[in-house]
Design an enzyme around this catalytic site. Sequence first.
Site, short mmCIF file in Angstrom:
data_model
loop_
_atom_site.label_atom_id
_atom_site.label_comp_id
_atom_site.label_asym_id
_atom_site.label_seq_id
_atom_site.Cartn_x
_atom_site.Cartn_y
_atom_site.Cartn_z
N GLN A 180 -1.19 1.44 14.29
CA GLN A 180 -0.30 2.08 13.31
C GLN A 180 -0.16 3.58 13.58
OE1 GLN A 180 -1.88 -0.65 9.68
NE2 GLN A 180 -0.45 0.92 9.00
N ARG A 230 -1.80 -1.32 1.61
CA ARG A 230 -0.60 -1.12 0.81
C ARG A 230 -0.81 -0.21 -0.39
NH1 ARG A 230 4.07 -5.21 1.63
NH2 ARG A 230 5.72 -3.75 1.17
N CYS A 231 -1.46 0.88 -0.19
CA CYS A 231 -1.52 1.91 -1.21
C CYS A 231 -2.06 3.11 -0.49
CB CYS A 231 -2.44 1.53 -2.34
SG CYS A 231 -4.08 2.18 -2.18
N GLU A 255 4.46 1.12 -0.67
CA GLU A 255 3.18 0.81 -1.30
C GLU A 255 3.27 0.66 -2.80
OE1 GLU A 255 1.21 4.36 0.03
OE2 GLU A 255 0.27 3.16 1.56
#
Length: 807
Positions: free
Chosen positions: A238, A385-386, A761
């Site tokens: 990533q 996802r945050c 997110e």
Amino acid sequence: MNDQAPLSREDRVKNLKGIGSERKRVEDARFTQGKGNYVDDINLPGMLFGDFVRSPYGHARIKSIDKEAALAVPGVVAVLTAEDLKPLNLHYMPTLAGDVQAVLADEKVLFQSQEVAFVIAEDRYIAADAVELVEVDYEELPALTDAFKALDEDAPLLREDIKDKMEGAHGPRKHHNHIFLWEEGDKDGTEKALSDAEVVAEELITYQRVHPCPLETCGCVASMDKINGKLTLWGTFQAPHAVRTVASLITNIAEHNIRVVSPDIGGGFGNKVGVYPGYICAAVASIVTGVPVKWVEDRMENLTATAFARDYHMTGKIAATKDGKITGLWCHVLADHGAFDACADPTKFPAGFFHIVTGSYDIPVAYVGVDGVYTNKAPGGVAYRCSFRVTEAAYLIERMIEILALKLDMDPVELRMKNFIRKEQFPYQSALGWEYDSGDYHTAMEKGMAAVEYDALRKEQAENRAAFDRGETRTLMGVGTAFFTEIVGAGPVKNCDILGLGMFDSCEIRIHPTGSAIARLGTISQGQGHATTFAQILATEIGIPAEDITLEEGDTDTAPYGLGTYGSRSTPVAGAATAMAGRKIRAKAQMIAAYLLEVHEGDLEWDVDRFQIKGNPEAHKTMKELAFASYNQAIPGLEPGLEAVSYYDPPNMTYPFGAYFCVVDVDVDTGVVDIRRFYALDDCGTRINPMIIEGQVHGGLTEALAIAMGQHITYDEGGNVHGGSLMDFFLPTAVETPVWETDYTTTPSPHHPIGAKGVGESPNVGGVPAFSNAVHDAFAHKGLTHTQMPHDHWRVWQTAQKLGLTD
Ligand code: PCD
Ligand SMILES: [Cu+]
């Protein structure tokens, strides 16, 4: 000036497919036809394959490793252990959190599934067979899996490698299993607010250990070209540039001789931010053998050994007046980091942005303290996802609000509205040090309430409760609300860096003579659709149709340096860089247009895809014409070409927000929770592609459902990991997923060049508390204050039983 029939202005706008257009995803042509190019699709001549011998124990001493039988298997090339990596000083690697992590277990294993030896063979299957033949003699040690016992006096010593190091990366360590204590806010002031308060609600709220579990597992192909001295790494990264820098620092190969490529990625969700032993082992194996080496983990390896998320035990205390004005927030977190601190956060923030915990409320005084501890569990601590512990913070505050509402006997939505930061308070300075850029919470909440007909829902619920008590139904209705404020776009270089690399991002644009373009970014899409949306930003900025712009990410040999894609930072940071680079292109094009039209630059105005003379739109030069002109002597003496690069250091984060509502019907006899309705209103500022945003929200809500209703990685007392396969780790499919209703308001970010905030997110941050609050709300009138997630059927049934509701 143009030979073809002129298009209407409206058609010119439409042609661009710029910001705001529902442009179809350009990536999907290849993804839906199986033509993606993922790491495992990379096959090089003579390539070898690696596979790991992993620990069956949670905590054990390695007495000996016997490679003989494995090496005797035809096709096995080598078996690496920590002893082989030591001379290279690669048996440990630095983590993103200032700790070190064993690449291959050094004398001890610290979690089940830890990497112990790396077998390199001619094919994947031979490697797997030989793994079974490596004989490791272990002496089992007591495993520590309960974070609450980590700091006991007699707790086993886990990290012998740092046992004498009492100064950690984030200050002093108070125990051999202690990593850091990190504090923010006004402790005394908050304690005073609590002791002065008319009402205090207190609760221990655990956010369980879960795992991002992307469809594609992690992997890489390393190829050392000994003739040219170049090392190429293709991998599920990533943050490809950061991987290149770290690889250079730890291998001593000059950075220009390392090329890192992230090809197509099949979902990341934070799992692919960190550096894993497999990457190092594949690289070492290729350097040693001189041929390419591939390592791709399987599903169980992904779930049990790569980065987990959450595992936060949060104690909250919230103070308020009798009529519901919040006067203070105190929290302490016991953070279970597993065997190594491999959290992926900006370096200065060992608990990420957890101090966004005051949420959407105007809370005058607050304090947080986070104690990080080691346990015999897999390392990690990624966002999933945050952005950096924001979902944990949102879960805590949104549960505390509901618990306080119960105590005050007040409707939780009313309590929220009463304490919201008001529109005119932005930019808002939070008690824990953040400056919220923009927001309009009341409008969003009111829009949501109207859409779900909140008052009617409460009325229906009252009728349901009465019917339940009369014995006419066995289901209880729950209405869950969550109002969240996210913090994304790390980040200002002044306070955000990773291993000393400031968290700016970049975009480089080159316009071709015929008026098409290529843009390269420091980010990397894992499914978000950057090739679609970043071209849309540029289309609007430079007047070239999105269709005529190629987007390239993820190759460090071509892309400008950037910090990668996670924490919903691509839009706030790289998206801003893209707009700024576009503006540089436009500025040069304006000079050329002025020269060609023989007017002063100030006499020109930009209109969709051209510069025209103010008051005389017939006299214009289109971007296409200007591109061509730039490749000749457009202006004598001016350097040819039309190129620009922007490295953007954002002045602040962006603060997206949203109002979520969830309606459930809980069957008390089976514990089955039927999600009747889910409504999500998101405000991410200027919307680049509404269709992609909707897809992002659907995906994020599905992951929120997974976490709230089922995901859990647990360890038993012996240190055995449970939930390590898809047999028992909940991954929802379309069957379990309800219909998502989406909605929006638009409050642009005042400091972002196009006003956009992140969105990827948000649905997780708002979704998890909305589901959880709905389940709790169903039982609230029966005396339930709080239960731990996940709310699977078994746990919900147990709750019903404890409350005496089952038959
Ligand atoms: N306003 C706005 C915003 C946004 N957008 C869009 O949307 C998307 C997203 O974005 P953002 O929010 O910015 O984000 P990014 O950075 O790009 O990405 C990241 C994220 O993303 C999400 N999503 C997704 N999707 C997919 N498909 N896949 C994946 O993997 C994923 N992941 C997830 C995660 S998790 Mo972390 O990593 O945990 O930190 S973080 C994250 C992109 O495309 C963009 O462009 C728009 O349109 N508009
Ligand atoms: Cu997070």
